[in-house]
Motif scaffolding. Sequence first.
Motif, short mmCIF file in Angstrom:
data_model
loop_
_atom_site.label_atom_id
_atom_site.label_comp_id
_atom_site.label_asym_id
_atom_site.label_seq_id
_atom_site.Cartn_x
_atom_site.Cartn_y
_atom_site.Cartn_z
N TRP A 87 -33.04 -73.90 -68.85
CA TRP A 87 -31.94 -72.94 -68.72
C TRP A 87 -32.34 -71.82 -67.76
CZ3 TRP A 87 -27.55 -74.43 -71.08
CH2 TRP A 87 -27.67 -75.44 -72.04
N VAL A 88 -31.36 -71.27 -67.06
CA VAL A 88 -31.70 -70.20 -66.12
C VAL A 88 -32.02 -68.91 -66.86
CG1 VAL A 88 -30.27 -71.11 -64.25
CG2 VAL A 88 -29.32 -69.36 -65.77
N ARG A 89 -32.82 -68.10 -66.24
CA ARG A 89 -33.06 -66.76 -66.75
C ARG A 89 -31.96 -65.85 -66.22
NH1 ARG A 89 -39.21 -64.87 -66.06
NH2 ARG A 89 -38.07 -62.91 -66.07
N ASP A 90 -31.26 -65.22 -67.13
CA ASP A 90 -30.13 -64.38 -66.70
C ASP A 90 -30.58 -63.18 -65.88
OD1 ASP A 90 -27.86 -65.76 -67.91
OD2 ASP A 90 -28.85 -65.30 -69.81
N ASP A 91 -31.79 -62.70 -66.13
CA ASP A 91 -32.25 -61.54 -65.35
C ASP A 91 -32.49 -61.93 -63.89
OD1 ASP A 91 -34.34 -63.13 -66.36
OD2 ASP A 91 -35.82 -61.54 -66.09
N GLU A 92 -32.73 -63.22 -63.63
CA GLU A 92 -32.98 -63.65 -62.25
C GLU A 92 -31.72 -64.17 -61.57
OE1 GLU A 92 -36.03 -66.60 -62.61
OE2 GLU A 92 -37.64 -65.10 -62.66
N HIS A 93 -30.71 -64.50 -62.38
CA HIS A 93 -29.50 -65.11 -61.82
C HIS A 93 -28.25 -64.39 -62.33
CE1 HIS A 93 -31.98 -68.28 -60.13
NE2 HIS A 93 -32.57 -68.38 -61.30
N PRO A 94 -28.09 -63.14 -61.92
CA PRO A 94 -26.98 -62.34 -62.46
C PRO A 94 -25.63 -62.72 -61.85
CG PRO A 94 -28.16 -61.11 -60.79
CD PRO A 94 -28.92 -62.40 -60.96
N TYR A 95 -24.58 -62.38 -62.53
CA TYR A 95 -23.22 -62.50 -62.00
C TYR A 95 -22.37 -61.41 -62.62
CZ TYR A 95 -22.30 -64.93 -66.46
OH TYR A 95 -22.19 -65.25 -67.78
N GLU A 96 -21.19 -61.24 -62.06
CA GLU A 96 -20.31 -60.15 -62.52
C GLU A 96 -18.95 -60.71 -62.92
OE1 GLU A 96 -20.92 -56.77 -62.72
OE2 GLU A 96 -23.04 -57.17 -62.25
#
Lengths: 566, 172
Positions: A87-96
């Motif tokens: 799973w991706v790390r959300d801190d490294e792959h942000p979105y809005e």
Amino acid sequence: MTDFDAIVVGSGMSGGWSAKELCERGLKVLVLERGPEIKPERDYVDQLPPWQEKNLDRISQEEIKERYFKQYPGVSYAVKESNKHFWVRDDEHPYETVEGTKYDWLRGYHTGGRSITWSRQSYRMGPQDFTANKNEGVAIDWPVRYDEIKPWYDYVEEFAGIAGNRDGLEQLPDGVYQPGFELTDAENFFKSKVESKFPGRNIIQARIAHLTSATDEQRSLGRSNCQSRNRCHFGCSFKAYFSSLNATLPAAERTGNMTIVHNAAVQSLEYDAATNRISGVRIIDIETNENRTYTSAVVFLNASAIASAMILMQSKSATFPNGLANSSDQVGRNLMDHISGAGANGIINGFENKKVFGRRPSGGIYIPRYANITEQNKPFTRGFGYQGGASPIGNAGGQIAGIGRDFKESHKSPGPWRISIGAFGEQLPNPNNRVTLHPNKTDKWGNPQALFDVSYGENEHTMLEEARKDAVAMLEAAGCSDINSNPVNLTVPGNRIHEMGSARMGDDPSNSVLNRWCQAHDVPNLFVTDGSFMTSAACQNPSISYMAFTARACDYAVNLMEENSL
Amino acid sequence: MKTRREVLQGMIVSIGGASLLAACKVVVRVNPSSADGLEFYNSDELALVSRVSDLVIPRTETPGALDVNVPGFLDALLAEWADTDTKREQHNNLRQLNSELGQDFASVDYITAEGRLSELDTRAFENQPRQHNEYRALKGLITQAYFASEEGALQEQKWVAIPGRWDPSVEI
């Protein structure tokens, strides 16, 4: 002269198929994967017994807050300490998201993408799904009908391996199946009660992408039959369930025609106005920040519905100021998912003397869509299916009464059985539901962040209210007790992880991005065969459809190349 | 150097056979001076958790919760997995549980302790809405930890790593 005959962007559910089909037709293929390499023998964790799992396989709560604050709440049943590298790390792959809206973008960036962690439910779209938009005057018509895609479903099912039953339902066509996972006695009882009370409704075995009678071709790829461990979210050392890593990528690899480059995030497709073709694929190496450009005769975008749309929008040129192949202004629009959040569970009585052996992977039963098919006059359009199953309550994590020997011993008996069903409904296409590039926020590699603006409409809300009522009525018909049915809690858009529609196909270039072959109307050497092409969502889990359309598009593209007409 | 598991096992005086022979009055004793190995519980909390663990899942023909060191496992789990809020909640739960079961719960004879816990268990599971979460939460953790242990999974639950087949209908 180009570096490769074809470049495939993404190695997940559809990218693996592009790689396999194009390689097997003799093309030299480069697969670009934005994440790191997953090696099954090193990175699968399916063999870990419970006592070797750290902290009951729970990711620490602090780490969830710091790194998995979107992924974990979105899909907590599958995001564990041992498999968090899927799973991706959300801190490294942000979105809005646009104010007042929410979006769950749940992802895995690595070889095989989300084909490692999918739920493996595999249902064909039916004839009605390809004509619904036209008949109802919604969005645009599909340029394809069921009969045209049917042979491609046959083709991909035979290779992938789907366990299921042939049930003879027109709205959920039968396919090429290996023996299915038989229903439990409680499920068979539920089936007989519901089907007699509601003659238009059917309860069938879930159709899931697991080998139960592996073919020679499947065995030649190192695959073997499902061992009923239900450890699928952790990879499968038996390669029994379909994933790119277990099936299509090894098939591509053995041709000798595939090159796969990891940690290569595509930033843009370079366009040559003189030839009206993509001339190169520009990537950034996510480890070194180095930029490189690869060239090929044809490009297949398989980055997922959201990422593929973003790559097109990032590829601006004088000819395409709003993004490559976007003269229709439809790229990023009509973003769809499936809707859940309605269902019921209850105790199904009379099976206390029965238990099961083995741990059935994925779902048990499926209730195909009946709304607006066998039952009319619904207060909504389209419909929903239910996934579910009945199993003994068993251990219940200690939440049963008693202490001491009796309590300990009680775990040996299955106890009462609980049945649970949950709806998966169709979301209507709406051009205002879209992903765009955030005007000023970027990720740490300088790529624009996704900005989501997606909301559900009245039809989705009304549909799920009816789905909840129907679920309760069916459990009542089976004489269930202790029926629980929470008020409808419509899932956040994206939460079902079935993103689709962001580059829809159609016959008219003015209102669609792709033609009937998943080929861009505007740029002939561009194909998009992930969920982007979907003109409507239907209510079936979509992966098997992505596979079928991908195989068909590859065949078409190679035929054009062989005729020198691409 | 001793592992934490070994330290904890040294702290919990084995009460082997206690629940198999329930008449035998054995007290779980913890030496407070050895509590250095603990990362989450204090020695009183450990004594309480140990007592509850032993009563909920005693040794029978198969190992019990203390045999597989459920209290030590939970100490590590709560130290490593839980965030500040959860840790505070867990400590509060134990305080409340202690007042429910009596300050002397860890040291009274086995039969008395069993009677008190049995009464609480009945109250916790008979009523809707759900009551006594402080106890139900601990019971849940004890049970999960026990069945996740090698002995609990293999000997008690007969967990099979590779079933190899699916049989939807087995008579019992």
